[in-house]
Design a protein around this motif. Structure first.
Motif, short mmCIF file in Angstrom:
data_model
loop_
_atom_site.label_atom_id
_atom_site.label_comp_id
_atom_site.label_asym_id
_atom_site.label_seq_id
_atom_site.Cartn_x
_atom_site.Cartn_y
_atom_site.Cartn_z
N SER A 44 -3.74 10.95 -3.06
CA SER A 44 -4.62 10.35 -4.27
C SER A 44 -4.15 8.78 -4.65
O SER A 44 -5.07 7.97 -4.93
N ARG A 45 -2.97 8.31 -4.27
CA ARG A 45 -2.57 6.93 -4.68
C ARG A 45 -2.26 6.20 -3.39
O ARG A 45 -2.11 4.86 -3.41
N HIS A 46 -2.69 6.95 -2.11
CA HIS A 46 -2.77 6.14 -1.07
C HIS A 46 -4.16 5.80 -0.43
O HIS A 46 -4.33 4.75 0.04
N ARG A 56 5.57 5.17 -5.98
CA ARG A 56 5.11 3.96 -6.81
C ARG A 56 6.01 4.23 -8.35
O ARG A 56 6.79 5.39 -8.56
N ASP A 95 -0.13 14.61 -1.23
CA ASP A 95 -0.89 13.86 -2.40
C ASP A 95 -1.29 12.63 -1.96
O ASP A 95 -0.54 11.57 -1.89
N PHE A 149 -2.02 -2.24 -4.15
CA PHE A 149 -1.57 -2.39 -5.67
C PHE A 149 -1.41 -3.92 -5.86
O PHE A 149 -1.74 -4.81 -4.90
N ARG A 187 -5.67 2.09 -0.56
CA ARG A 187 -5.26 1.78 -1.90
C ARG A 187 -4.44 0.52 -1.71
O ARG A 187 -3.27 0.76 -1.10
N SER A 223 -8.47 5.75 -1.05
CA SER A 223 -9.49 5.68 -2.22
C SER A 223 -10.59 6.67 -2.03
O SER A 223 -11.78 6.72 -2.44
N GLN A 231 5.24 7.36 0.49
CA GLN A 231 4.97 6.47 -0.53
C GLN A 231 5.75 6.68 -1.83
O GLN A 231 6.07 7.94 -2.28
N GLU A 277 5.09 5.48 -10.78
CA GLU A 277 4.66 6.73 -11.68
C GLU A 277 4.76 7.73 -10.39
O GLU A 277 4.42 8.75 -10.85
N LEU A 278 5.29 7.27 -9.43
CA LEU A 278 5.25 8.32 -8.18
C LEU A 278 6.50 8.39 -7.64
O LEU A 278 7.04 7.30 -7.03
#
Length: 151
Positions: free
Chosen positions: A141-143, A101, A139, A64, A62, A145, A99, A103-104
């Motif tokens: 999920s944001r790294h 973000r 986790d 951004f 992913r 896809s 990682q 939101e993270l």
């Protein structure tokens, strides 16, 4: 003249720098005459050459709004063994992927090891093969896809 260790360390760290900056083409270019393999529960998957490596990462990492994956790959414990007569070397290292973000919160999303083979040619040291083993997964999920297989 740069030592073998320094030249190979520069190559190993350039991989991480390009990946974290979102420069997938530049990262994949390091494998123009090489293979990159990933090891998981389903076995080893091999990508050959810069086009295959680029496509694999472009389809799974992913990125951004700033073009980056918002990661830092920290590479440690680099050990290089050179066969001077053959013009080859092997290397092994650990990696930790951080990682963050908006939101993270900052966290470790993966850790594992690299097993590398290098060749010395007219342009200097280059990758011949890299095996990536994700040995600890958080986790992702944001790294990524794509989901990593669990068994």
């Amino acid at each position: 003249m740069e030592s073998t260790y320094a030249a190979i360390a520069r190559l190993v760290y350039t991989y991480a720098e390009r990946l974290d900056s979102g420069d997938l083409a530049g990262m994949a270019g390091l494998f123009s005459k090489a293979t990159l393999r990933t090891s998981g529960p389903a076995g080893i998957v091999t990508f050959t050459g810069s086009d295959e490596v680029h496509n694999a990462f472009a389809n799974s990492v992913r990125r951004f709004e700033d073009g980056t994956p918002s990661t830092k790959h920290v590479t440690t414990n680099l050990i290089v063994d050179e066969d001077r007569e053959a013009g080859t070397a092997t290397g092994r290292a650990y990696f930790t992927v951080l990682q963050a973000r908006p939101e993270l919160a900052l966290q470790v999303v993966a850790a594992g090891s690299y097993r590398d083979m290098f060749v010395l040619d007219a342009d200097g040291w280059r990758f011949a093969d890299r095996l990536i083993r994700i040995e600890l997964a958080g986790d992702l999920s944001r790294h990524l896809s794509v989901a990593l297989p669990t068994s």
